[in-house]
Design an enzyme around this catalytic site. Structure first.
Site, mmCIF file in Angstrom:
data_model
loop_
_atom_site.group_PDB
_atom_site.id
_atom_site.type_symbol
_atom_site.label_atom_id
_atom_site.label_comp_id
_atom_site.label_asym_id
_atom_site.label_seq_id
_atom_site.Cartn_x
_atom_site.Cartn_y
_atom_site.Cartn_z
ATOM 1 N N VAL A 135 0.803 -1.222 0.000
ATOM 2 C CA VAL A 135 0.000 0.000 0.000
ATOM 3 C C VAL A 135 0.842 1.281 0.000
ATOM 4 O O VAL A 135 0.323 2.356 -0.298
ATOM 5 C CB VAL A 135 -0.957 -0.008 1.214
ATOM 6 C CG1 VAL A 135 -0.210 0.287 2.512
ATOM 7 C CG2 VAL A 135 -2.107 0.982 1.031
ATOM 8 N N TYR A 136 2.126 1.204 0.293
ATOM 9 C CA TYR A 136 2.956 2.404 0.343
ATOM 10 C C TYR A 136 3.065 3.000 -1.058
ATOM 11 O O TYR A 136 3.641 2.401 -1.966
ATOM 12 C CB TYR A 136 4.347 2.110 0.888
ATOM 13 C CG TYR A 136 4.384 1.695 2.344
ATOM 14 C CD1 TYR A 136 3.299 1.897 3.188
ATOM 15 C CD2 TYR A 136 5.512 1.082 2.881
ATOM 16 C CE1 TYR A 136 3.343 1.506 4.519
ATOM 17 C CE2 TYR A 136 5.560 0.696 4.212
ATOM 18 C CZ TYR A 136 4.474 0.906 5.023
ATOM 19 O OH TYR A 136 4.522 0.517 6.347
ATOM 20 N N SER A 137 2.485 4.181 -1.209
ATOM 21 C CA SER A 137 2.416 4.851 -2.512
ATOM 22 C C SER A 137 1.852 3.908 -3.579
ATOM 23 O O SER A 137 2.260 3.940 -4.739
ATOM 24 C CB SER A 137 3.785 5.392 -2.943
ATOM 25 O OG SER A 137 4.167 6.459 -2.118
ATOM 26 N N THR A 138 0.899 3.072 -3.143
ATOM 27 C CA THR A 138 0.195 2.144 -4.028
ATOM 28 C C THR A 138 1.158 1.355 -4.912
ATOM 29 O O THR A 138 1.039 1.302 -6.132
ATOM 30 C CB THR A 138 -0.841 2.878 -4.907
ATOM 31 O OG1 THR A 138 -1.478 3.895 -4.141
ATOM 32 C CG2 THR A 138 -1.897 1.907 -5.408
#
Length: 323
Positions: A56-59
């Site tokens: 999910v980090y910066s998608t």
């Protein structure tokens, strides 16, 4: 650099884990690929071999950046951890959670972005109240047996949930969670009541997130709002770091830092590194200088009386970080 065995895995990791949430374009303070490469290069120079990211980090950008940055290195010498749970596509209801479908498709995507065949440590990012823990554990166990994952871990939850997950694995003969990534620092110690004693008893590797209390433990409390993160980090509003004796602890960190000629961040990290149940705090930074400071914290000795001095003002706080 100092190294330790991660819980009962037998895998050796650096005592500092580099958190990769700052890689990408999701926030103003994040690092682009070139800046991220510089940080990772210096981390490896310093002996760090442990990197933590999440889908999910910066998608997904963080995973891509980390994977590309490690291409020029011996990948077998690095330990890469990532996570699954949070929403990746608002239009796809199966792109979040810990169902078998979500885990298998998100694992495949993470492997591709990281450019690896196997993820060293694959972690559930939170507890999924909509999926039975047995289904989640069976899907993760299958991933281990397929060779896509070496070890499985998890993150912030209630101790009774973690105990139930471990018991389910044991009763069904499934791979069990080997690590706990939880919310723990000198300003937030609620994990000491149940979770950390449970981890200690079960020989679970502990890799705390937010070891510097989202920056609150790195500068005098009155200066926090002068920073970009202090003004823009919405999650700080949910924390209670400066309640329950937090302001006095912050002032004592500053006092000890001045006495020893080091930074407040180094004192705060040194406190955490002195805790026997902590294997490797996850340090997120956007600065090579701050990364170097974090590694230097390994050399700081705190006496028992100094540890007590930092801890004595602490009062119970609302539990945060499970959602």
């Amino acid at each position: 650099m100092e190294y330790t065995t991660l819980g009962s895995t037998g895998m050796t990791v650096s005592r500092i884990c580099l958190g990769c949430m700052s890689f990408g374009t999701g926030r103003d303070w994040m690092l682009d690929p070139d800046e991220s490469q510089d940080l990772i290069d210096r981390a490896i120079d310093l002996g760090i071999n442990f990197f933590d990211t999440a889908n999910v980090y910066s998608t997904g950008e963080s995973e891509e950046i980390l994977g590309e940055a490690l291409e020029g290195y011996d990948r077998d010498a690095q330990v890469v951890a990532t996570k699954v749970f949070a929403e990746m596509d608002p239009e796809n209801p199966n792109a979040s959670g810990l169902s078998r479908k979500a885990i298998e498709q998100e694992l495949a995507a993470s492997l591709d972005r990281l450019g690896v065949d196997t993820i060293d440590l694959y972690q559930t990012h939170r507890w999924d109240y909509d999926t039975p823990i047995e289904e989640t554990l069976r899907a993760l166990d299958d991933a281990v047996r397929r060779g896509q994952v070496r070890y499985i871990g998890t993150s912030s939850m209630w101790a009774h949930q973690f105990a139930a997950a471990l018991q389910t694995s044991d009763s069904l003969g499934l791979d069990r969670f080997a690590t706990m990534q939880n919310h723990y620092n000198v300003l937030y110690r609620e994990e000491e009541r149940e979770m950390l004693p449970l981890c200690d008893r079960e020989d679970i590797g502990v890799i705390p997130w937010s070891p510097l209390a989202r920056g609150v433990a790195t500068r005098p409390h009155e200066e926090l709002e002068s920073t970009t993160r202090g003004r823009t980090d919405k999650y700080l509003e949910q924390m209670s770091y400066l309640q329950g004796g937090g302001r006095e602890i912050n002032e004592r960190i500053q006092e000890l830092a001045d006495d020893k000629g080091v930074s407040m961040a180094q004192i705060s990290l040194a406190w955490l590194l002195h805790k026997d149940w902590v294997d490797a705090p996850i340090v997120g930074t956007t600065s090579v200088e701050h990364l170097e400071d974090a590694v230097e914290a390994l050399e700081i000795d705190l006496t028992g009386s100094e540890m007590d001095y930092l801890e004595d003002p602490y009062e119970p706080l609302p539990v945060t970080g499970h959602d």
